[in-house]
Design an enzyme around this catalytic site. Structure first.
Site, PDB file in Angstrom:
ATOM      1  N   SER A 183      -7.495  12.083  -9.196  1.00  0.00           N
ATOM      2  CA  SER A 183      -8.253  11.782  -7.497  1.00  0.00           C
ATOM      3  C   SER A 183      -9.091  13.470  -7.320  1.00  0.00           C
ATOM      4  CB  SER A 183      -6.467  12.125  -6.822  1.00  0.00           C
ATOM      5  OG  SER A 183      -6.102  11.545  -7.154  1.00  0.00           O
ATOM      6  N   HIS A 210      -6.946   6.474 -11.864  1.00  0.00           N
ATOM      7  CA  HIS A 210      -6.741   6.806 -12.942  1.00  0.00           C
ATOM      8  C   HIS A 210      -7.411   7.379 -13.592  1.00  0.00           C
ATOM      9  CE1 HIS A 210      -2.263   6.090 -11.296  1.00  0.00           C
ATOM     10  NE2 HIS A 210      -3.192   5.780 -10.175  1.00  0.00           N
ATOM     11  N   LYS A 252       6.000  11.287   0.896  1.00  0.00           N
ATOM     12  CA  LYS A 252       4.874  11.578   1.540  1.00  0.00           C
ATOM     13  C   LYS A 252       3.781  10.172   1.995  1.00  0.00           C
ATOM     14  CE  LYS A 252       0.603  15.246   2.648  1.00  0.00           C
ATOM     15  NZ  LYS A 252       0.130  16.326   2.391  1.00  0.00           N
ATOM     16  N   ASP A 253       3.392   9.215   1.123  1.00  0.00           N
ATOM     17  CA  ASP A 253       3.150   7.997   1.505  1.00  0.00           C
ATOM     18  C   ASP A 253       3.679   7.299   2.421  1.00  0.00           C
ATOM     19  OD1 ASP A 253       0.634   9.179   0.166  1.00  0.00           O
ATOM     20  OD2 ASP A 253       0.895   7.661  -1.294  1.00  0.00           O
ATOM     21  N   GLU A 259     -16.469  -9.370  15.279  1.00  0.00           N
ATOM     22  CA  GLU A 259     -15.156  -8.188  15.506  1.00  0.00           C
ATOM     23  C   GLU A 259     -15.585  -7.694  15.897  1.00  0.00           C
ATOM     24  OE1 GLU A 259     -12.606 -10.940  16.406  1.00  0.00           O
ATOM     25  OE2 GLU A 259     -11.342 -10.328  14.940  1.00  0.00           O
TER      26      GLU A 259
END
Ligand code: HEM
Lengths: 424, 254
Positions: free
Chosen positions: A220, A216, A244-245, A288
């Site tokens: 971005s 922040h 959208k997220d 894994e």
């Protein structure tokens, strides 16, 4: 933090709180009106998805911990009791088990996004480094979590991986003893792993907080890799990106739910349904799936490195493997200084894009190598040799290709602004 | 769109190579059988499970424990509580100590776990040429391709391939990794009597006992699949709605 100018809220309760602790002002500033580039694609969903997975892991983990017993004689039985006798225990465990895999899927995609669009570059170096710290902590958490059910793979995986540290000169043996709490993987090991497995997710939360804070500050990155210049380039985070997220997250959860309900053991190893037995070694010890590429790099070094024409060994094969594996992650920390090309996005760097996509294929191939037995062959060629070559490309990409491209790749013309880039 | 496809491909790749880590020894892959519990709507075949229980009790239980399953769990097979009680009392468990500090034997109750054939692993080995018959409660999860593998093992006995020397107590099995197994073929035609007219063949017994053991390893399979459908429908509808919301909000942006 948000002790700057405060907003006025109509709701008197909110206003009362906010004038004393400006938390609503902060939320609104950081998640409401926060100006966000308008040209994100769905790759930008994976941060929110990773956050969701972290919370899912903590909630399901705490519920599991209520019925889990960290003792070599009871651990396996307690997990089976969760599966059979605890109400909805099977669901919680499958959520947690598959959640680890889907957490890694989300984070791998999130990291690929950062590579592809150059998000690690100036001014986001610290943001990126914090991400690598989270990745390391996640790997440690998942490794220790996998030991807890105390199945055959838990036990033998723990034995193989903790033994690696003994390769470190001088202090190696002491580190191993400290990890084990004794002279082999045993009850003290299980206990400390459980304690740490409970602790580390909260450390991850703390680093995630710093990661988001750093985000922040710089804002971005975006698919064009250029900074927003005017209001036309950005949108308020809410409702555009909240919605959208949410949509992207739901699609992800749908795939995750499919595994939880219809293929809950698909990503695991059947041997972990056999209780740990120190006297019986499984035919193949494999970690894994999310560790496989790193496991392949660990096993790629099958030779001692010494002074030529003497029999003096400087680095044993084992130590070489350990250095190669940890080095592969250490490289990520210095990535911002290996790739100094001024253009961020691979969209405008065709050469970088090609080498990066080869890098991804190579990484998946390393995963395949890691999944196979140490003596596997491809026709007449030992797979370990291909593993060594793939390790070479992994290192070469960071240490040779990126610095070289930084100097010589011309790149394409950048669009003048984000909103104009959306049009082409 | 291109990017979405790309990310789905990445996901596919990651998931795609997972099973390769299960690469087994040199035994052939166990062929796929048709199972009632397969698929998204798969459910248990109760009649087969009841027959499978009979096979387990009359044959396998001589050597293999089933220690994670309690008699009360058998209501899942369609038995009433009284029937379960009647099954349980046929077994004897050691309980205690009582008021006098003595251990004593009593008939099993529904809340008891299946009684194991041997007091401990050493005894089990001593009576099986040094080989340990594994507990069967999780066997279909503890082997890759579990149900098909179990069926294949039970039906995969044969004469050793040319040049294979078997030692005392060893048997040749097509599907066992390494082809050598310490368990003699446990089943033969007619060994267990079925009352419902089902053929009394090795293949049928193997199918039935597999149905039973899949339930033993995964008793919530039906609940899981049923819940899964509801959850997936909800998520897909919700995703659709959110897609619409997102489209509407973004309408004027692009
Ligand atoms: C970063 C988040 C986390 C990751 C990546 C993670 C990963 C894992 C993994 C891979 C396993 C083995 C799964 C299995 O085979 O059952 C596991 C088990 C377990 N985890 Fe976590 N975990 C996380 C957070 C937590 C938290 C916060 C807790 C508790 C406070 C927790 C408690 C447990 C317990 C009790 C088990 C053993 C029970 C079981 O095996 O089902 N985990 N974890």
């Amino acid at each position: 933090m948000a002790s700057g100018p405060r907003e006025k809220f109509d709701n008197p309760t909110i206003e009362w709180i906010d004038s004393r602790l400006p938390i609503f002002t902060m939320l609104n500033k950081e998640y409401g009106v926060f100006p966000t580039p308008k040209n994100f694609n769905y790759f930008w969903n994976f941060g929110a998805i990773a956050m969701f997975m972290l919370i899912t892991m903590i909630v399901s983990g705490i519920i599991l911990a209520m019925s889990y017993t960290a003792h070599v004689d009871y651990a396996f039985d307690s997990v089976e009791r969760i599966m059979r006798d605890v109400n909805s225990g099977w669901l919680i465990r499958y959520i947690h088990m598959n959640g680890a895999s889907f957490f890694f899927i989300a984070v791998f995609i999130h990291m690929f996004r950062s590579l592809y669009y150059g998000s690690y570059k100036q001014p986001r170096e610290i943001l990126w480094i914090l991400g690598v710290v989270i990745f390391l902590l996640m790997m440690a958490t998942a490794f220790m979590g996998y030991v807890l059910p105390w199945g055959q793979m838990s036990y033998w995986g723990a034995t193989v991986i903790t033994n690696l540290f003994s390769a470190i000169p001088f202090v190696g043996e002491s580190i191993v003893t400290l990890l084990w709490g004794g002279f082999s993987v045993d009850n003290p090991t299980l206990n400390r792993f459980f304690a740490l497995h409970y602790l580390m997710p909260f450390l991850i939360c703390a680093v995630v907080f710093l990661h988001v804070w750093a985000l922040h500050v710089t804002g971005s990155n975006n698919p064009a890799g250029i900074e927003p210049k005017t209001k036309k380039d950005t949108l308020p985070f809410h409702p555009y990106y909240t919605m959208k997220d949410t949509f992207g997250l739901l699609v992800f959860i749908t795939i995750y739910a499919f595994f939880v309900f219809y293929a809950p053991d698909y990503l695991g190893h059947p041997d972990n349904y056999i209780p740990a037995d120190p006297l019986v070694t499984p035919a193949h010890i494999v970690p894994e799936w999310y560790f496989l590429p790193f496991y392949a790099m660990l096993r790629a070094i099958t030779f001692d490195i010494g002074i030529p024409f003497t029999d003096i060994t400087i680095i044993s094969a084992k130590l070489g493997g350990v250095i190669t594996m940890f080095g592969s992650i250490a490289l990520l920390f210095v990535l911002p200084w290996l790739d100094t090309h001024p253009i961020r996005s691979a969209r405008y760097r065709p050469l970088f894009k090609t080498f990066l996509l080869i890098f991804v294929v190579n990484f998946v191939f390393l995963g395949y190598v890691g999944s196979q037995g140490a003596d596997a062959m491809v026709g007449p060629i030992p797979l370990s040799l291909l593993g060594l070559l793939a390790t070479g490309y992994y290192y070469g990409f960071f240490l040779a290709i990126l610095p070289w491209l930084s100097k010589f790749e011309k790149g394409r013309d950048l669009p003048p602004s984000i909103h104009e880039s959306v049009l082409d | 769109m291109k990017k979405t496809i790309l990310s789905l491909m990445a996901l596919g790749l990651i998931i795609g190579f997972a099973p390769s880590s299960f690469a087994a020894g040199d035994a052939p892959h166990a062929p796929h059988q048709h199972w009632h519990f397969d698929g998204i709507t798969g459910q248990f075949d109760k009649a087969a499970m009841q027959r499978g229980l009979k096979v387990y009790r009359e044959v396998c239980s001589a050597c293999h424990s089933l220690k994670r399953v309690a008699y009360r769990n058998l209501v899942d097979l369609g038995y009433t509580e009284d029937q379960v009680k009647n099954i349980a009392v046929e077994y004897t468990v050691t309980d205690g100590p009582n008021e006098d500090g003595e251990m004593f034997d009593r008939p099993a109750r529904p809340s008891d776990k299946f009684v194991s054939p041997y007091p401990n692993d050493k005894a089990a080995k001593a009576l099986n040429n040094g080989a340990l018959p594994p507990d069967l409660s999780l066997i279909t999860k503890a082997r890759h391709n579990g149900p098909n593998y179990l069926y294949a093992i039970l039906t995969g006995y044969g004469e050793p391939e040319h040049g294979v020397e078997l030692m005392e107590g060893q048997h040749w099995n097509k599907y066992m990794p390494g082809h050598v197994i310490a368990m003699a073929a446990p089943l033969s035609d007619g060994i267990v009597a079925y009352e419902d007219g089902t053929p009394e063949t090795v293949s049928q017994y193997s199918k039935d006992v597999t149905n039973f053991l899949v339930w033993a390893a995964d008793p919530y399979l039906e609940t899981r699949k049923r819940t899964g459908i509801a959850v997936l429908i909800f998520l897909i509808v919700f995703s659709g709605v959110m897609y619409g919301v997102k489209k509407k909000i973004w309408k004027d942006i692009h």
